[in-house]
Motif scaffolding. Structure first.
Motif, PDB file in Angstrom:
ATOM      1  N   VAL A  12       0.834  -1.200   0.000  1.00  0.00           N
ATOM      2  CA  VAL A  12       0.000   0.000   0.000  1.00  0.00           C
ATOM      3  C   VAL A  12       0.867   1.247   0.000  1.00  0.00           C
ATOM      4  O   VAL A  12       2.058   1.203   0.314  1.00  0.00           O
ATOM      5  N   ARG A 241       1.073  -4.400   3.513  1.00  0.00           N
ATOM      6  CA  ARG A 241      -0.237  -4.217   4.154  1.00  0.00           C
ATOM      7  C   ARG A 241      -0.161  -4.584   5.633  1.00  0.00           C
ATOM      8  O   ARG A 241      -0.766  -3.930   6.484  1.00  0.00           O
ATOM      9  N   GLU A 254      -3.322   1.412  -3.241  1.00  0.00           N
ATOM     10  CA  GLU A 254      -2.560   0.170  -3.303  1.00  0.00           C
ATOM     11  C   GLU A 254      -1.764   0.129  -4.604  1.00  0.00           C
ATOM     12  O   GLU A 254      -2.199   0.668  -5.624  1.00  0.00           O
TER      13      GLU A 254
END
Length: 790
Positions: A12, A241, A254
């Motif tokens: 991300v 993440r 993302e």
């Protein structure tokens, strides 16, 4: 080696930062782009009376980052300043603290740039022309790795640090490599981006190609007349993440995947149908689990030149199929100018913020559709759209293509890995050094203790001479510098040794990629191009030479000469560049990006390069007598084991693992205790599943500079003990081939196994002169057949 999980690690974006002609922050950039505001005007900082245009996307506001990378010195470099300013914003916006939230050793840097510190080189060269003596620190700002190591030191980031230079696609490549670093488990966070500053060489070069527009660039328009140069920097903070969720970091978007490819068509012009670019776009979709129907917005490369815009439009249509007619394709460059190596990062930021706010950015200055383009340019101002995913395209000189796929938080993508990881093996190598052509010449020179090189004005230099006809016809070679000829010759030999021929195995060679490492890179061409421009003016700009002034020029020549079309990239991590290229290639193969990659490391020495080395105190008279700077072209063929066994190819070694660590001390500095190189060695052994006692030899980085050699010596003793492992220091005898050092040691290790040396794994060290250390673990194949090391 630690197995890569079957499920891809989610990555991300926690925060972004930028400094561009539209303002000193990412939000200023986004607000300007969203409104369609053109920040292109007459350039004030450079003399502009000799070029096609006086216009550019110039940063006019002060840029004074908090980190002082040149303490006690007044000289600075604007490309480094731009990178630091953008990084400071991104780090602050993340709310994360190094060490407290994420250990410094788990936080790395991936930096992309086209011209790096070439403005510093111009200022130094001009001072020499005027009879002066430039401040030696200017030379230390020139290499791309200087920016990466300044970023590492500014925030105390001690994980993997690398720099990529694929011209206008450089920071998009940095994003791709950072994604793989996190997915491979080598870091939890990566500070990623790029920067470039105006240079006289760039304006003169693009003018010599007749590529600049007299008006602000109007991409995709029927009456577009060229590109507009810009400058700036952009940085994105990437986290796994898991790390984001554990630390509570914000999630802006993302990163789903990417695609890389080589055109192999022309040094500057794209393939007219966009074939290479289409392959990169398709690869980005495939790696992200997307189809053309999932894409509604593409942030285009969109330079405003006739050939680039139509080729890109053709590529989008070819890659997305019928879905392309519903896609918005716009160009941020219409407002900022072309930011060259920073474009991938800055345009990636625009794409991310477009997903956040559900607005497709516009193409400013659009004057009407060109049938050769024909896709929706979002003319005027931003348009509200439902956007779950988006692509960002960046294509560079020498045919380097990149496409990155982004998604809003929680959007689609991140598929399961299609197949388990495979061993990476070495199936061929080609060697050109001062000892001669071929591995046998190198092995014989080392075995006989033949010291290479000769004194040259206070610095010992070892030249590499070879049969240049292998690189092409006389006419073809006239368009190449020595580093490109070394790359082609060594790669051709490596392919042959791996059982492949560009003529007889065209399909297999076409599927092969090129990941090149170089520290010095195109300095010969940079010097040949820039010196006449500075002394006599832009009318002396040679367009044939300008095309070779990008670091990835040699990789592009390999693709054109040998027909390779697979993923391509160029790593420029200083004297550790070849090791970085091997590490990146290993990760690309393990991730299923290719079955086979050529990994050349090449260096050639120009007069100005040698003058720069001599001026730096580290290479003073005493050190200069012990230290030899060498030219080299050494290429390895890395291949998945399954591919090698399917072809019946020879297997010389297995790459068991690797690791990169940073001292985070700054440009031209390293930890005197050897902390960084110790961490690199221990982590490389861990990734290979080995203990120190299972290693037969350490091929060290030591090259005769005591200040750099002693920390490594101490680190080797701490890791392996005294007298418990064979220690080799080939560069003290054969010379420091700059970025080709890891390749030199690897080939010598292969030779040792061939003549009966201890057939256990070896560890190869390679370090930049700014405290970036890469260690690789290699093993002869029989070990895996008879012993378990996992």
């Amino acid at each position: 080696m630690t197995d890569v999980p079957d499920q891809l690690v989610g990555v991300v974006i926690a925060a972004v930062g930028a400094i561009t002609p539209l303002g000193g922050s990412a939000e200023a950039l986004w607000e300007g782009v969203r409104a369609g505001r053109v920040a292109i005007s007459p350039v004030r900082r450079l003399p502009m009376d000799q070029y096609q245009t006086a216009l550019g996307g110039e940063i006019t506001e002060p840029c004074t980052p908090g980190y002082d990378y040149a303490p006690g010195c007044e000289v600075r470099d604007r490309s480094i300043d731009f990178a630091l300013a953008a990084a400071e914003e991104a780090m602050a916006a993340s709310g994360l603290t190094v060490a407290a939230d994420i250990p410094a050793e788990r936080w790395g840097v991936a930096y992309g740039t086209c011209h790096a510190g070439w403005r510093s080189a111009e200022l130094a060269l001009r001072e020499v022309q005027e009879g002066g003596a430039p401040d030696w620190r200017r030379y230390t700002f020139v290499p791309p790795q200087a920016g990466a190591e300044a970023l590492s030191a500014a925030f105390g980031l001690k994980g993997p640090v690398l720099s990529a230079n694929t011209a206008c696609a450089a920071s998009a490549h940095a994003l791709a490599h950072a994604l793989e670093v996190i997915r491979a488990g080598a870091a939890d966070a990566m500070l990623v981006g790029g920067s470039d500053a105006f240079t006289e060489s760039a304006f003169a070069g693009f003018s010599s190609l007749w590529s600049l527009s007299a008006q602000p660039a109007a991409p995709y328009s029927k009456d577009r007349s060229g590109l507009t140069l810009g400058e700036g920097g952009g940085m994105l903070l990437l986290l796994s993440r898991q790390a984001a969720e554990r630390t509570g970091a914000p999630i802006v978007a993302e990163v789903l995947g990417y695609g890389l490819s080589a055109d192999g068509y022309h040094p500057t012009a794209p393939h007219p149908q966009g074939e290479g670019a289409a392959r990169a776009i398709r690869a980005a979709l495939t790696s992200s689990g997307l189809t053309g129907d999932d894409i509604r917005y593409v942030n285009g490369h969109g330079t405003g030149t006739q050939k680039n815009d139509s080729a890109e439009s053709n590529a989008v249509r070819a890659a997305l199929g019928g879905a392309a007619q519903k896609v918005a394709l716009s160009s941020t460059k219409s407002m900022t100018g072309h930011l060259l190596g920073a474009a991938g990062a800055v345009e990636g930021i625009v794409t991310v913020l477009a997903l956040r706010d559900q607005v497709a950015p516009p193409t400013a200055s659009f004057t009407g559709a060109d049938p050769q383009c024909g896709l929706d340019p979002v003319a005027g101002a931003g348009r509200a759209m439902v956007l779950d995913t988006a692509l960002s395209n960046n294509f560079g000189f020498a045919g380097a293509n990149a496409c990155v796929a982004f998604a809003r938080p929680g959007g689609p993508g991140a598929p399961a890995r299609a197949a388990g990881p495979d061993d990476v093996v070495v199936t061929g190598f080609g060697v050109i050094t001062s000892a001669g052509e071929g591995a046998e010449a190198l092995w014989d020179a080392y075995a006989a203790g033949l010291r290479q090189g000769a004194p040259q004005d206070g610095l010992r230099v070892a030249r590499a001479e070879f049969d240049r006809s292998v690189a092409g016809t006389p006419r073809e070679r006239r368009r190449m510098d020595k580093v490109s000829q070394l790359a082609i010759a060594s790669c051709r030999a490596a392919l042959g040794a791996a059982g492949l021929s560009p003529d007889g195995d065209a399909d297999a060679v076409a599927a092969t990629g090129v990941v090149l490492g170089t520290a010095i890179g195109p300095m010969e061409s940079g010097e040949r191009f820039t010196v006449p421009v500075l002394s006599q003016g832009a009318q002396e700009a040679n367009p044939a030479v300008f095309t070779n002034t990008v670091y990835n020029g040699a990789a592009g020549h390999v693709a054109m000469a040998l027909g390779t079309r697979g993923p391509t990239s160029t790593l420029t991590s200083g004297h550790a560049a070849g090791a970085a290229a091997l590490a990146v290639a290993h990760d690309l193969l393990r991730a299923g990006r290719a079955e086979r990659l050529l990994v050349p490391a090449v260096e050639a020495l120009s007069p100005a390069t040698l003058a720069a080395y001599r001026s730096i105190p580290l290479f003073g008279s005493a050190a200069g007598r012990r230290y030899t700077l060498a030219e080299a072209g050494i290429a390895l063929v890395l291949e998945t084991r399954a591919s090698a066994e399917r072809r019946g190819a020879p297997i010389h070694a297995v790459v068991l693992g690797h690791a990169t660590a940073s001292d985070a001390r700054g440009i031209g500095r390293w930890d005197p205790c050897g902390d960084g190189v110790e961490r690199a060695m221990r982590q490389a052994l861990g990734s290979a599943g080995l203990t120190p006692g299972q290693v037969a030899a350490v091929w060290t980085n030591a090259a005769g500079l005591a200040a750099a050699d002693r920390p490594e010596q101490a680190a080797v003793k701490r890791v392996f003990g005294t007298g418990r492992v064979r220690v080799e220091a080939p560069k003290r005898l054969l010379g420091e081939p700059a970025g080709a050092g890891a390749h030199l040691s690897a080939v010598l290790a292969f030779g040792g196994w061939r003549v009966g040396a201890d057939r256990r794994p070896v560890l190869v060290n390679s370090s930049s002169l700014g405290g970036t250390h890469t260690s690789l673990v290699l093993s002869p194949l029989p070990l895996l057949a008879t012993e378990s090391v996992r």
